[in-house]
Structure formats: C-alpha cells, structure tokens
Design a protein around this motif. Sequence first.
Motif, mmCIF file in Angstrom:
data_model
loop_
_atom_site.group_PDB
_atom_site.id
_atom_site.type_symbol
_atom_site.label_atom_id
_atom_site.label_comp_id
_atom_site.label_asym_id
_atom_site.label_seq_id
_atom_site.Cartn_x
_atom_site.Cartn_y
_atom_site.Cartn_z
ATOM 1 N N ARG A 200 0.812 -1.219 0.000
ATOM 2 C CA ARG A 200 0.000 0.000 0.000
ATOM 3 C C ARG A 200 0.846 1.271 0.000
ATOM 4 O O ARG A 200 0.291 2.369 -0.065
ATOM 5 C CB ARG A 200 -0.949 -0.005 1.203
ATOM 6 C CG ARG A 200 -2.060 -1.045 1.082
ATOM 7 C CD ARG A 200 -3.029 -0.983 2.250
ATOM 8 N NE ARG A 200 -4.127 -1.918 2.075
ATOM 9 C CZ ARG A 200 -4.110 -3.185 2.441
ATOM 10 N NH1 ARG A 200 -2.994 -3.679 3.007
ATOM 11 N NH2 ARG A 200 -5.140 -3.970 2.260
ATOM 12 N N ASP A 209 -7.170 -0.706 -4.186
ATOM 13 C CA ASP A 209 -7.938 -0.873 -2.952
ATOM 14 C C ASP A 209 -9.175 0.020 -2.947
ATOM 15 O O ASP A 209 -10.255 -0.383 -2.508
ATOM 16 C CB ASP A 209 -7.067 -0.544 -1.733
ATOM 17 C CG ASP A 209 -6.143 -1.688 -1.357
ATOM 18 O OD1 ASP A 209 -6.323 -2.797 -1.893
ATOM 19 O OD2 ASP A 209 -5.242 -1.481 -0.529
ATOM 20 N N SER A 213 -11.650 -3.107 -4.638
ATOM 21 C CA SER A 213 -11.289 -3.919 -3.470
ATOM 22 C C SER A 213 -11.773 -5.364 -3.604
ATOM 23 O O SER A 213 -11.211 -6.274 -2.979
ATOM 24 C CB SER A 213 -11.866 -3.301 -2.186
ATOM 25 O OG SER A 213 -13.284 -3.200 -2.283
#
Length: 330
Positions: A200, A209, A213
């Motif tokens: 991330r 994300d 997701s």
Amino acid sequence: MRGSLVPASLRYADQVARSGSIQKAAKELNVAASAIDRQILLLEEDLGVELFERLPRGMRLTAAGDALITLARRWKSDERRAVTEIRQLQGVHQGHMRLVAMDSHANGFLPQFIEKLAVQHPRISLAVEIASPDDALTMLMSGEADIIAAFNLSPRRDVHVLWSAELPFGCVVAPGHELSKVATTSLQEAVHYPIALQSRALFIRRYLDARYSWLFNDPQKAVVTNSLQLVKNLARSGRYIAFTSELDAAPEIIAGSLLFRPVRDKGAEPQTVGLAIDAKKPLSRVGRIVGDLLKSELEICLRSVRQISEVSTRLDDRATGPPTKGRRNS
C-alpha cells in the motif's frame, strides 16, 4: 569553492540530525565530536531553545530543531544553485544535481541516462536517491532534491511539472500465460488468476484498494510484497499476474520475459510518470540539461516498450478466442 557559506554550526547540526548521534556525525564529517557538541550548545544558547532531545542512544530533533534544520538544508540547496549559476556565467556547464527516482527506474532508463550524462556532460555530478512518490515530493519540498522522476504527481501550486506522460493501467504476464494470448484483459478476467500485489506504500495498490477492493476477496490468491523486483519475478514464473505499468516492467518487456496487457475496463484510469521541480526555484541551466536528458531517456524507453507491445498485439490477433476463465498455469 573552498568552504561553505552556510555556518559550520548549521552544517554540524544537519549531520547530527541525519546520523542520529554526535559520534556518528563526527565520523562522517571528520571533525572532533567535542567541536560538534560545542557548536550545537552555542546554537541552542543563542536561540534559547533545545534543538535536540538527548536520548540514551542518540539525538532526536525537537520541533524547533526540525524547523532550523529545514532552513539549513534550504540554504545549502540555494548555495549549490548559486555556485552552479556563477560557473555557468563563466561558460562552464558544471554543477551538481540531486535526483530522486522510483525503485522501478533503477533497472530501467536510469543506467542509460547516467551513462549519457557522464559522457555528454562530464563536469555535471549527480546524486541519485531511490524513494517512494510521497517521499520524493517531501524531499523536493524540503530542498533535499533538485528534480524528481515520480509516478502520479498530483497538481500542486508549489510543484512545477516539467514533463509527464500517461501510462495505461494494465498487468504484466509471462509468455505462455493464458492472458498472453489476448491483446487486452478485463479485471473480471484477471481476478481468476493468482496476483502478485505491491504494498500500500505505492499509488497503484491504493488505487486498486479504493476502486476495486473486490479483487482481493480471496487472500489466498494474492501475494503482497513491497519489492517490485519480487512482483516481476513472480509474474515471470508464469503463475502470477501483476498489476503495474509498462514503465515499471520496461526491462522485462524489452527482453521478452514479460508482456504488458492493458485493462480495458471503462473506469480504469491511466497512471502518469512525470519530472518535477520546486515551483519556487528557477531551473538552472544545468538543471535544464539534466531535465531534458531525463525526458529524452524516458521517451526512448516508453517508445521501445510500446513498439514491442504493438508487435506482440499483432501476433495476439492470430490467437483463437479469449482464455478459459478459472484455469491457472502451474
């Protein structure tokens, strides 16, 4: 220039902040630790504040110290730029540039850029730091970098983008992978295969994300790592796919060990790669030389990758139909 225009006390304090202790700073500067300690104490006395917290294992900046070190680094940056401009007035393309680039650039266009700069402009020295896009911006704004090559630079009034290019959103796969048989793919098709994911800390993962997701509903089908090299090696194994840009995988695409497949979903937004400087500082002549050469090498790299991808796409047009969903390479 024999010495620095920045006071020794500020240079010593800056090195202590970087090294984390007076003893380590003394070794880096080849100066007695007692001299460094004395200069910092005098600074604190003059300013009436503590610049460092004295800890059992070293020194840590206070809020006041952080403000002073930021100023010191800006002065050092301004000093280097002034010296460069003075030399340019003398007709000499001589100076020092600090470039911050991304991890994927290290085995991509950077080696060719550094080689060309050394040959064409041997009196321009270069320092290269590898960092994340967020850290690159921080270094640019703090005066620790003169120019950055970074992904997905957001519009900002204090950042001047010299050049940028769009990078289609897509994935890379090994030759022989089922997705290698098609010219484009969709996220619905891609989700049927194991995925090598970047952490991330990188924009592309945060983007996935936020928007998709559902791709990660089955954690057993994904491997997560902060190493781009590992992500690409997993994709090269033939089992995994990896969501990344064509620039990230440029060396492998050019070598033929990976193929880039754009994602055709309507909402899939392209990434960007750009070169940027601090908008508050004019670009020096040396900076322009370095920026122009960086732009040229990036364009050459992207052109090479896209020519190879076009050839691959023409070959893929001969393939018979899309891959069978759910089937995985072993």
